[in-house]
Scaffold this motif. Structure first.
Motif, PDB file in Angstrom:
ATOM      1  N   LEU A  56       0.817  -1.214   0.000  1.00  0.00           N
ATOM      2  CA  LEU A  56       0.000   0.000   0.000  1.00  0.00           C
ATOM      3  C   LEU A  56       0.855   1.270   0.000  1.00  0.00           C
ATOM      4  N   LEU A  57       2.026   1.227   0.615  1.00  0.00           N
ATOM      5  CA  LEU A  57       2.838   2.435   0.764  1.00  0.00           C
ATOM      6  C   LEU A  57       3.829   2.686  -0.374  1.00  0.00           C
ATOM      7  N   ILE A  58       4.383   1.636  -0.947  1.00  0.00           N
ATOM      8  CA  ILE A  58       5.380   1.816  -2.014  1.00  0.00           C
ATOM      9  C   ILE A  58       4.660   2.230  -3.297  1.00  0.00           C
ATOM     10  N   PRO A  59       5.107   3.314  -3.913  1.00  0.00           N
ATOM     11  CA  PRO A  59       4.435   3.765  -5.144  1.00  0.00           C
ATOM     12  C   PRO A  59       4.756   2.851  -6.321  1.00  0.00           C
ATOM     13  N   ALA A  60       3.912   2.913  -7.328  1.00  0.00           N
ATOM     14  CA  ALA A  60       4.113   2.124  -8.545  1.00  0.00           C
ATOM     15  C   ALA A  60       5.300   2.662  -9.312  1.00  0.00           C
ATOM     16  N   GLY A  61       5.930   1.791 -10.105  1.00  0.00           N
ATOM     17  CA  GLY A  61       7.071   2.182 -10.910  1.00  0.00           C
ATOM     18  C   GLY A  61       6.650   3.025 -12.097  1.00  0.00           C
ATOM     19  N   SER A  62       7.645   3.460 -12.861  1.00  0.00           N
ATOM     20  CA  SER A  62       7.355   4.294 -14.026  1.00  0.00           C
ATOM     21  C   SER A  62       6.606   3.490 -15.072  1.00  0.00           C
ATOM     22  N   LYS A  63       5.832   4.175 -15.873  1.00  0.00           N
ATOM     23  CA  LYS A  63       5.000   3.506 -16.868  1.00  0.00           C
ATOM     24  C   LYS A  63       5.747   3.244 -18.161  1.00  0.00           C
ATOM     25  N   THR A  64       7.036   3.537 -18.204  1.00  0.00           N
ATOM     26  CA  THR A  64       7.797   3.291 -19.428  1.00  0.00           C
ATOM     27  C   THR A  64       8.108   1.818 -19.605  1.00  0.00           C
ATOM     28  N   ASN A  65       8.179   1.062 -18.513  1.00  0.00           N
ATOM     29  CA  ASN A  65       8.434  -0.373 -18.608  1.00  0.00           C
ATOM     30  C   ASN A  65       7.149  -1.095 -18.958  1.00  0.00           C
ATOM     31  N   SER A  66       7.296  -2.297 -19.483  1.00  0.00           N
ATOM     32  CA  SER A  66       6.113  -3.089 -19.776  1.00  0.00           C
ATOM     33  C   SER A  66       5.603  -3.711 -18.496  1.00  0.00           C
ATOM     34  N   TYR A  67       4.317  -3.904 -18.403  1.00  0.00           N
ATOM     35  CA  TYR A  67       3.708  -4.449 -17.196  1.00  0.00           C
ATOM     36  C   TYR A  67       3.623  -5.959 -17.305  1.00  0.00           C
ATOM     37  N   GLY A  68       4.055  -6.654 -16.291  1.00  0.00           N
ATOM     38  CA  GLY A  68       3.943  -8.107 -16.255  1.00  0.00           C
ATOM     39  C   GLY A  68       5.015  -8.794 -17.070  1.00  0.00           C
ATOM     40  N   HIS A  69       4.865 -10.061 -17.244  1.00  0.00           N
ATOM     41  CA  HIS A  69       5.814 -10.867 -17.979  1.00  0.00           C
ATOM     42  C   HIS A  69       5.391 -10.935 -19.438  1.00  0.00           C
ATOM     43  N   ASN A  70       6.249 -11.524 -20.230  1.00  0.00           N
ATOM     44  CA  ASN A  70       5.913 -11.727 -21.638  1.00  0.00           C
ATOM     45  C   ASN A  70       5.118 -13.029 -21.739  1.00  0.00           C
ATOM     46  N   ASN A  71       3.946 -13.032 -21.172  1.00  0.00           N
ATOM     47  CA  ASN A  71       3.109 -14.208 -21.076  1.00  0.00           C
ATOM     48  C   ASN A  71       1.789 -13.916 -21.783  1.00  0.00           C
ATOM     49  N   PRO A  72       1.410 -14.730 -22.755  1.00  0.00           N
ATOM     50  CA  PRO A  72       0.186 -14.431 -23.496  1.00  0.00           C
ATOM     51  C   PRO A  72      -1.077 -14.545 -22.659  1.00  0.00           C
ATOM     52  N   TYR A  73      -1.005 -15.190 -21.495  1.00  0.00           N
ATOM     53  CA  TYR A  73      -2.192 -15.353 -20.670  1.00  0.00           C
ATOM     54  C   TYR A  73      -2.519 -14.113 -19.850  1.00  0.00           C
ATOM     55  N   TYR A  74      -1.626 -13.138 -19.779  1.00  0.00           N
ATOM     56  CA  TYR A  74      -1.909 -11.919 -19.045  1.00  0.00           C
ATOM     57  C   TYR A  74      -2.871 -11.008 -19.791  1.00  0.00           C
ATOM     58  N   GLY A  75      -2.993 -11.168 -21.086  1.00  0.00           N
ATOM     59  CA  GLY A  75      -3.930 -10.382 -21.859  1.00  0.00           C
ATOM     60  C   GLY A  75      -3.418  -9.002 -22.237  1.00  0.00           C
ATOM     61  N   ARG A  76      -2.218  -8.649 -21.817  1.00  0.00           N
ATOM     62  CA  ARG A  76      -1.663  -7.339 -22.154  1.00  0.00           C
ATOM     63  C   ARG A  76      -0.470  -7.465 -23.077  1.00  0.00           C
ATOM     64  N   ASN A  77      -0.228  -8.647 -23.542  1.00  0.00           N
ATOM     65  CA  ASN A  77       0.928  -8.892 -24.377  1.00  0.00           C
ATOM     66  C   ASN A  77       0.581  -8.536 -25.814  1.00  0.00           C
ATOM     67  N   THR A  78       1.263  -7.549 -26.344  1.00  0.00           N
ATOM     68  CA  THR A  78       1.009  -7.134 -27.719  1.00  0.00           C
ATOM     69  C   THR A  78       2.143  -7.534 -28.638  1.00  0.00           C
TER      70      THR A  78
END
Length: 101
Positions: A56-78
């Motif tokens: 809850l206290l640690i802020p999220a990282g920068s949005k320049t990196n990709s989110y999650g792994h390179n896994n097709p099951y995450y649904g965000r892999n383009t």
């Protein structure tokens, strides 16, 4: 530039908190995760409360990196293209022929 403690956005398992701590100290995230699990057993679950507070206290990282792994099951892999293959046509089967029995 000063290094900041943030959640990892490239090595996420649950929230990226432990990987963010590992990136801050420059060590492998697997070591931090194994140490966390060991401490959870030894200290009877109190690190679980600490993890929730840190998540809850640690802020999220920068949005320049990709989110999650390179896994097709995450649904965000383009990066992987979906390809469809032409299906084979099934041959007709004659099931009405009982003369062999």
């Amino acid at each position: 530039m000063q290094k900041r403690l943030t959640k990892s956005r490239s090595n996420v398992v649950l929230t990226g908190t432990l990987a963010g701590i590992a990136e801050f100290f420059g060590i492998d995230p697997t070591i931090v995760r194994v140490l966390y699990v060991f401490l959870s057993f030894v200290l009877f679950g109190s690190p679980v409360l600490l993890y929730i507070v840190l998540a809850l206290l640690i802020p999220a990282g920068s949005k320049t990196n990709s989110y999650g792994h390179n896994n097709p099951y995450y649904g965000r892999n383009t990066s992987q293209k979906k390809t469809t293959k032409e299906r084979k046509q099934a041959e007709p089967v004659d099931d009405d022929d009982w003369s062999d029995f």
